[in-house]
Design an enzyme around this catalytic site. Structure first.
Site, short mmCIF file in Angstrom:
data_model
loop_
_atom_site.label_atom_id
_atom_site.label_comp_id
_atom_site.label_asym_id
_atom_site.label_seq_id
_atom_site.Cartn_x
_atom_site.Cartn_y
_atom_site.Cartn_z
N PRO A 45 41.43 35.68 22.06
CA PRO A 45 41.65 35.20 23.44
C PRO A 45 41.35 36.29 24.47
O PRO A 45 41.48 37.48 24.16
CB PRO A 45 43.15 34.85 23.46
CG PRO A 45 43.76 35.57 22.31
CD PRO A 45 42.68 35.79 21.30
N ASP A 46 40.93 35.89 25.65
CA ASP A 46 40.77 36.88 26.73
C ASP A 46 42.12 37.03 27.44
O ASP A 46 43.14 36.53 26.95
CB ASP A 46 39.61 36.49 27.67
CG ASP A 46 39.87 35.18 28.41
OD1 ASP A 46 40.98 34.63 28.30
OD2 ASP A 46 38.96 34.72 29.12
N PHE A 47 42.15 37.71 28.55
CA PHE A 47 43.40 37.86 29.30
C PHE A 47 43.62 36.70 30.26
O PHE A 47 44.68 36.12 30.32
CB PHE A 47 43.35 39.13 30.17
CG PHE A 47 43.71 40.41 29.45
CD1 PHE A 47 44.21 40.40 28.17
CD2 PHE A 47 43.58 41.63 30.11
CE1 PHE A 47 44.55 41.58 27.52
CE2 PHE A 47 43.92 42.81 29.48
CZ PHE A 47 44.40 42.80 28.19
N ARG A 48 42.59 36.41 31.07
CA ARG A 48 42.85 35.66 32.30
C ARG A 48 42.36 34.22 32.32
O ARG A 48 42.52 33.55 33.33
CB ARG A 48 42.27 36.43 33.50
CG ARG A 48 42.98 37.75 33.73
CD ARG A 48 42.45 38.55 34.88
NE ARG A 48 43.16 39.82 35.00
CZ ARG A 48 42.89 40.92 34.32
NH1 ARG A 48 41.89 40.92 33.43
NH2 ARG A 48 43.60 42.02 34.48
N GLN A 118 34.35 46.45 28.13
CA GLN A 118 35.79 46.64 28.31
C GLN A 118 36.52 46.26 27.05
O GLN A 118 37.73 46.42 26.94
CB GLN A 118 36.30 45.75 29.45
CG GLN A 118 35.71 46.09 30.78
CD GLN A 118 35.97 45.00 31.81
OE1 GLN A 118 36.90 45.08 32.60
NE2 GLN A 118 35.16 43.97 31.80
N ASN A 119 35.77 45.70 26.10
CA ASN A 119 36.44 45.16 24.92
C ASN A 119 36.86 46.26 23.96
O ASN A 119 36.21 47.30 23.85
CB ASN A 119 35.53 44.14 24.22
CG ASN A 119 35.31 42.92 25.09
OD1 ASN A 119 36.02 42.74 26.07
ND2 ASN A 119 34.34 42.11 24.74
N ILE A 120 37.94 45.95 23.27
CA ILE A 120 38.52 46.92 22.34
C ILE A 120 38.42 46.41 20.92
O ILE A 120 38.97 46.99 20.00
CB ILE A 120 40.00 47.15 22.71
CG1 ILE A 120 40.73 45.80 22.81
CG2 ILE A 120 40.10 47.90 24.03
CD1 ILE A 120 42.21 45.90 22.97
N ASP A 121 37.68 45.30 20.75
CA ASP A 121 37.67 44.62 19.45
C ASP A 121 36.62 45.18 18.49
O ASP A 121 36.52 44.72 17.35
CB ASP A 121 37.47 43.11 19.66
CG ASP A 121 36.21 42.79 20.47
OD1 ASP A 121 35.22 43.55 20.43
OD2 ASP A 121 36.22 41.74 21.17
N HIS A 138 37.33 51.06 27.73
CA HIS A 138 38.79 51.05 27.58
C HIS A 138 39.19 51.44 26.16
O HIS A 138 40.24 51.06 25.68
CB HIS A 138 39.36 49.68 27.94
CG HIS A 138 39.12 49.31 29.39
ND1 HIS A 138 39.13 48.02 29.86
CD2 HIS A 138 38.85 50.10 30.47
CE1 HIS A 138 38.87 48.02 31.17
NE2 HIS A 138 38.69 49.26 31.55
N ASN A 234 28.86 34.00 33.32
CA ASN A 234 30.31 33.89 33.17
C ASN A 234 30.77 32.46 33.40
O ASN A 234 30.09 31.68 34.07
CB ASN A 234 31.02 34.82 34.18
CG ASN A 234 32.40 35.25 33.71
OD1 ASN A 234 32.57 35.67 32.57
ND2 ASN A 234 33.38 35.13 34.58
#
Ligand code: CNA
Length: 290
Positions: A45-48, A118-121, A138, A234
């Site tokens: 899932p994303d954040f927003r 920005q992804n940390i995956d 990040h 997007n």
């Protein structure tokens, strides 16, 4: 001057004109800025996003506010919610999306200057993109270190502990270990600042799957040369928020010659762009092979 001449060839701001621009010019310094939206199709899932985003689904952690789960001060008081989430999202179960492979294809065409993610995956690494091409703005789950003595942790052990719902502790000082992802209140990785000069060289900027709400990352859209074309792919229009400190604005330039918008799912968006470039079969092959 070269970028100015090139972008003057954009007839209008559409994805078709971006494809023509790529085909008719010696484009070789594309910067891709990406965010959580490029990984949602893999199941993360994303954040927003409304309803499906993490921020709408954190009730079980009983947080004072959603962002607390990634806040360094909160983490030091109460690390358990972060670790519960880390267990759910731990890399290993998720696979790169078509958008990740599109970025890799850009690299194989010798066009990719850098992917600022920005992804940390770590899905950029997993899809086979050279580490040198990636800036994990990040940080990521690839490494972890002690919050007390900074010693780098053994990742096998960190993973073992997280997946068993234990708090990972430093072998040297017993301090709490944290994956090297950047929390709110922490500095971004050195590599992020080191590579900022890439933006001066960009001959095309593609922004994919991000709400452009996290600074300083979001403001980078304005760091490319003034005449460098920009494409946003997007689900919704991003980057239109003004704050007194960050006066950036993506939207107002739409419709002019510089910025193009491809609204909708990013995997469909990159397929469309690949199709216009005559790369569709290559992209499909790359995606299916892996
Ligand atoms: P965000 O703020 O959650 O925004 C995601 C954006 O992507 C939104 O504008 C969505 O509309 C859009 N989107 C979602 N799915 C799609 C899709 N299939 N196609 C096109 N667009 C889509 O996430 P940002 O990345 O902008 O915010 C930055 C945070 C999110 C960073 O600090 C990350 O570490 C953090 N994050 C990362 C991951 C990950 O690594 N996969 C997951 C969740 C959050």
């Amino acid at each position: 001057v070269k970028a100015k001449a090139a972008s003057a060839k954009l007839e209008n701001a559409t994805v078709e004109s971006i494809a023509k621009y790529i085909q008719n010019n010696d484009v070789k310094n594309v910067i891709v800025m990406s965010g959580a939206g490029i990984s949602t199709a893999s199941g993360i899932p994303d954040f927003r996003s409304k309803k499906t985003g993490l921020y709408d689904n954190l009730q079980k952690f009983d947080l004072p506010y959603a962002e607390a789960i990634f806040d360094i001060d909160y983490f030091q008081e109460r690390p358990e919610p972060f670790y519960a989430l880390a267990k759910e999202l731990y890399p290993g179960k998720y696979y790169p999306t078509k958008t990740h492979y599109f970025i890799r294809l850009l690299h194989e065409k010798n066009m990719l200057l850098r992917n600022f993610t920005q992804n940390i995956d770590t899905l950029e690494r997993i899809c086979g993109l050279d580490e040198d091409k990636i800036v994990e703005a990040h940080g990521s789950f690839a490494t972890a270190s002690c919050t007390e003595c900074d010693q780098e942790a053994d990742m096998e052990n960190v993973k073992y502990q997280i997946l068993r719902s234990h708090l990972p502790r430093c072998s040297a000082c017993k301090g709490l270990i944290k994956p090297d992802i950047t929390f709110f209140g922490e500095n971004l990785p050195k590599r992020f600042f080191k590579r900022l000069s890439d933006f001066d060289e960009a001959d095309l900027l593609i922004v994919i799957g991000t709400s452009l709400q996290v600074q300083p990352f979001a403001a980078l859209i304005d760091n490319v040369p003034e005449y460098t074309p920009r494409l946003l792919i997007n689900m919704d229009i991003a980057g239109v928020h003004h704050t007194p400190h960050h006066g950036f604005d993506f939207k107002w330039k739409y419709g002019k010659k510089r910025d193009a918008l491809l609204l909708g799912d990013c995997d469909e968006g990159v397929e469309k762009l690949a199709d216009l470039l005559g790369w569709k079969d290559e992209l499909d092959r790359l995606y299916e092979k892996e």
